[in-house]
Design an enzyme around this catalytic site. Structure first.
Site, PDB file in Angstrom:
ATOM      1  N   ASP A 174     -48.384  13.082  42.302  1.00 18.07           N
ATOM      2  CA  ASP A 174     -47.053  12.619  42.530  1.00 18.07           C
ATOM      3  C   ASP A 174     -46.651  13.128  44.087  1.00 18.07           C
ATOM      4  O   ASP A 174     -47.463  13.883  44.546  1.00 18.07           O
ATOM      5  CB  ASP A 174     -46.237  13.141  41.415  1.00 18.07           C
ATOM      6  CG  ASP A 174     -45.783  14.463  41.445  1.00 18.07           C
ATOM      7  OD1 ASP A 174     -46.636  15.432  42.056  1.00 18.07           O
ATOM      8  OD2 ASP A 174     -44.573  15.031  41.459  1.00 18.07           O
ATOM      9  N   GLU A 222     -46.490  16.489  44.834  1.00 21.07           N
ATOM     10  CA  GLU A 222     -47.795  17.392  44.792  1.00 21.07           C
ATOM     11  C   GLU A 222     -47.970  18.274  43.840  1.00 21.07           C
ATOM     12  O   GLU A 222     -48.507  19.339  43.895  1.00 21.07           O
ATOM     13  CB  GLU A 222     -47.761  18.155  46.134  1.00 21.07           C
ATOM     14  CG  GLU A 222     -47.143  17.329  47.488  1.00 21.07           C
ATOM     15  CD  GLU A 222     -47.591  17.900  48.877  1.00 21.07           C
ATOM     16  OE1 GLU A 222     -46.705  18.923  49.257  1.00 21.07           O
ATOM     17  OE2 GLU A 222     -48.426  17.595  49.514  1.00 21.07           O
TER      18      GLU A 222
HETATM   19  C1  NOJ Z   1     -45.942  22.784  47.876  1.00 18.02           C
HETATM   20  C2  NOJ Z   1     -45.437  21.365  47.461  1.00 18.02           C
HETATM   21  O1  NOJ Z   1     -44.948  20.923  48.680  1.00 18.02           O
HETATM   22  C3  NOJ Z   1     -44.297  21.580  46.658  1.00 18.02           C
HETATM   23  O2  NOJ Z   1     -43.825  20.060  46.531  1.00 18.02           O
HETATM   24  C4  NOJ Z   1     -44.727  22.130  45.294  1.00 18.02           C
HETATM   25  O3  NOJ Z   1     -43.535  22.161  44.342  1.00 18.02           O
HETATM   26  C5  NOJ Z   1     -45.296  23.178  45.505  1.00 18.02           C
HETATM   27  N1  NOJ Z   1     -46.298  23.285  46.615  1.00 18.02           N
HETATM   28  C6  NOJ Z   1     -46.137  23.586  44.238  1.00 18.02           C
HETATM   29  O4  NOJ Z   1     -47.156  23.047  43.957  1.00 18.02           O
HETATM   30  C1  NOJ Z   2     -42.689  19.124  49.572  1.00 20.84           C
HETATM   31  C2  NOJ Z   2     -42.512  17.919  49.092  1.00 20.84           C
HETATM   32  O1  NOJ Z   2     -42.607  18.081  47.628  1.00 20.84           O
HETATM   33  C3  NOJ Z   2     -43.359  16.926  49.581  1.00 20.84           C
HETATM   34  O2  NOJ Z   2     -42.819  15.722  49.193  1.00 20.84           O
HETATM   35  C4  NOJ Z   2     -43.127  16.840  51.003  1.00 20.84           C
HETATM   36  O3  NOJ Z   2     -43.943  15.691  51.671  1.00 20.84           O
HETATM   37  C5  NOJ Z   2     -43.614  18.101  51.566  1.00 20.84           C
HETATM   38  N1  NOJ Z   2     -42.815  19.215  51.073  1.00 20.84           N
HETATM   39  C6  NOJ Z   2     -43.470  18.051  53.229  1.00 20.84           C
HETATM   40  O4  NOJ Z   2     -42.173  17.694  53.347  1.00 20.84           O
END
Ligand code: NOJ
Ligand code: NOJ
Length: 485
Positions: free
Chosen positions: A199, A202
């Protein structure tokens, strides 16, 4: 408590930068913030230490380290650069936007050719353009779809400028196997949309609403470009995929019983604590996947009831959303979220999501004004009566009512106004919590109201600009409908 009060004072001084001392409205702030956003967005494109064309997610290097290139953030940012290019009449700015778009096209080709672990589904690259080989949530198949959507829009712009050659040689040629950038992404989407993917947060691998929505849009605008480039067979095939994706969305990710768009079905891996299965990424999917004749227009009942339910949920959850003296509600990713940027001590509201709710409601206001008619259903009756009350308008609606501009112009105009007023309230919320210089971090601390997590998040500035455009169209629509009566 001490800290909380200071945050509010800081937030308020941030809104009083004009020196006149007058409190600023959502629209005046959004306009001045847009100028800041353009500058700050460009600070994050090809910065020192990054490959030409790289859009870093944020300049922050630790806790969290966002000095990377995410395909998703890059595509959404470059779509805004393209919008600026189209609107601009100033030669210097136009040349700068054009250069950024050409750099993006070249970088996209290099990324596609890289021996990335997840192939075209690779979510992020190092800032120098090399492969990121650490463990990560792979694949993220929204990436190629979003990149295709932005580059298709760019290809259409080049065609409008009679630059057939560049499109044909770099972006779209009907040969197979595909060699051009857009065609490669479209083939990847067409053959992989049915496979599990992570999703946009991530975190969960499965069938994701956000991903399917942007894949569907890529197939539709891709079919249109294929036709223009004399690739009729591919156009039919892409259109067929779009229809099947739409079926998958309808069958698996629309919950009319609970009045919610569902973020994920068929989870195969990732976090298991998102038990509510409510997520603001669905609203991003509505926006980023929006097409002509969309089965989920921004003013449709499931979109508005999802906004309503998520807003209520976050309001109950976040202390900063419970202040009677502060208007508006700040929106987070999902109620069970734990990601705070530097650690996992609990979720916070996000700037880009709060803007996305504003953008959706500005667009809903404009859409309804343009349609000249709207229907209230049991799923939306509380939403409409709530926003009418908050806008101090006298109209109240029933649970199964169709209201038209011609037969009931007062009620109709009240609804159009109430939607824009509600959109303003999300903007005002960010305005209160923004840094005094207008800079915006990824998150708003749910307790203190301070900006937190990655500073100067590029995607935030993109979301300021798309919200501002929506605000402007809603405003001109309202002016039009008032002058018609
Ligand atoms: C980093 C991701 O960018 C973020 O969206 C996520 O919540 C954490 N890792 C944990 O998976
Ligand atoms: C975490 C977010 O969950 C993800 O959607 C995004 O791509 C990265 N940060 C980088 O901004």
């Amino acid at each position: 408590m001490q800290r909380f009060t200071r945050a509010l004072v800081l937030g308020l001084t941030g809104t009083l930068v004009t020196g006149s001392g007058a409190p600023r409205t959502a629209s005046s702030w959004l306009q001045s913030e847009s100028n800041i956003a353009v500058t700050k967005l460009f600070d994050n494109i090809s910065p020192a230490g990054a490959k030409q064309g790289v859009v870093i997610a944020s300049p922050q290097l630790t806790n969290p380290d966002y000095f990377y290139y995410w395909i998703r953030d890059g595509a959404l940012t470059m779509q805004v650069v393209l919008n600026l290019y189209k609107q601009s009449s100033d030669a210097t700015s136009k040349a700068k936007y054009k250069q950024a778009l050409e750099d993006y096209m070249n970088l996209s080709q290099a990324n596609q050719n890289a021996p990335a672990i997840a192939g075209l589904g690779e979510p992020k690259f190092n800032a120098d353009g090399s492969d990121y080989t650490g463990s990560w949530a792979r694949p993220q198949n929204d990436g190629p779809a979003l990149r295709a959507i932005t580059l298709i829009d760019y290809a259409n712009q080049l065609l409008a400028e009679n630059n057939q050659t560049e499109v044909q040689s770099r972006l779209y040629a009907g040969e197979f196997p595909a060699t051009t950038i857009i065609k490669r992404d479209l083939e990847y989407v067409a053959h992989n949309w049915m496979n599990a993917s992570y999703d946009p947060w991530e975190e969960i691998e499965g069938t994701n609403f956000y991903t399917l929505r942007v894949q569907r849009k890529a197939m539709i605008v891709g079919a249109d470009l294929a036709n223009k480039m004399n690739d009729g067979g591919a156009a039919v095939y892409y259109q067929q995929q779009a229809t099947q994706i739409e079926q998958a969305i309808e069958e698996q990710l629309e919950d009319y019983g609970n009045g919610l768009l569902v973020p994920t079905a068929n989870r195969v891996a990732g976090i298991d604590y998102k038990t509510s299965n409510m997520d603001a990424s669905t609203i991003l999917g509505v926006l980023h996947g929006q097409t002509a004749n969309d089965p989920l227009p921004v003013s449709s009942e499931l979109v508005l009831s999802t906004i309503y339910k998520l807003t209520q949920t976050f309001q109950k959850l976040y202390p900063i959303d419970q202040r009677a003296d502060l208007p508006g509600v700040a929106i987070g990713r999902y109620p069970e979220d734990r990601y705070a940027g530097a650690d996992f001590t609990g979720g916070n509201p996000w700037v880009l999501l709060t803007f996305a709710f504003a953008e959706t409601l500005y667009k809903a206001s404009a859409e309804i004004a343009q349609n000249g008619s709207m229907t209230v259903t049991p799923l939306t009756v509380d939403f409409y009566n709530g926003i009418l009350a908050r806008a101090s308008l006298p109209t109240r609606v029933g649970a199964a009512e169709t209201i038209t501009a011609s037969s009931n112009s007062t009620a109709f105009n009240d609804i159009v106004h109430a939607l824009a007023n509600e959109a303003d309230s999300y903007v005002t919320k960010v305005m209160y919590h923004a840094n005094p210089d207008g800079s915006l971090s990824e998150q708003i601390d749910r307790n203190s109201g301070f900006m937190t997590s990655a500073a100067n998040l590029t995607w935030n500035y993109a979301s300021v600009l798309t919200a501002e455009t929506a605000q402007q169209s809603a405003q001109s629509r309202r002016a039009l409908s008032v002058s018609n009566h």
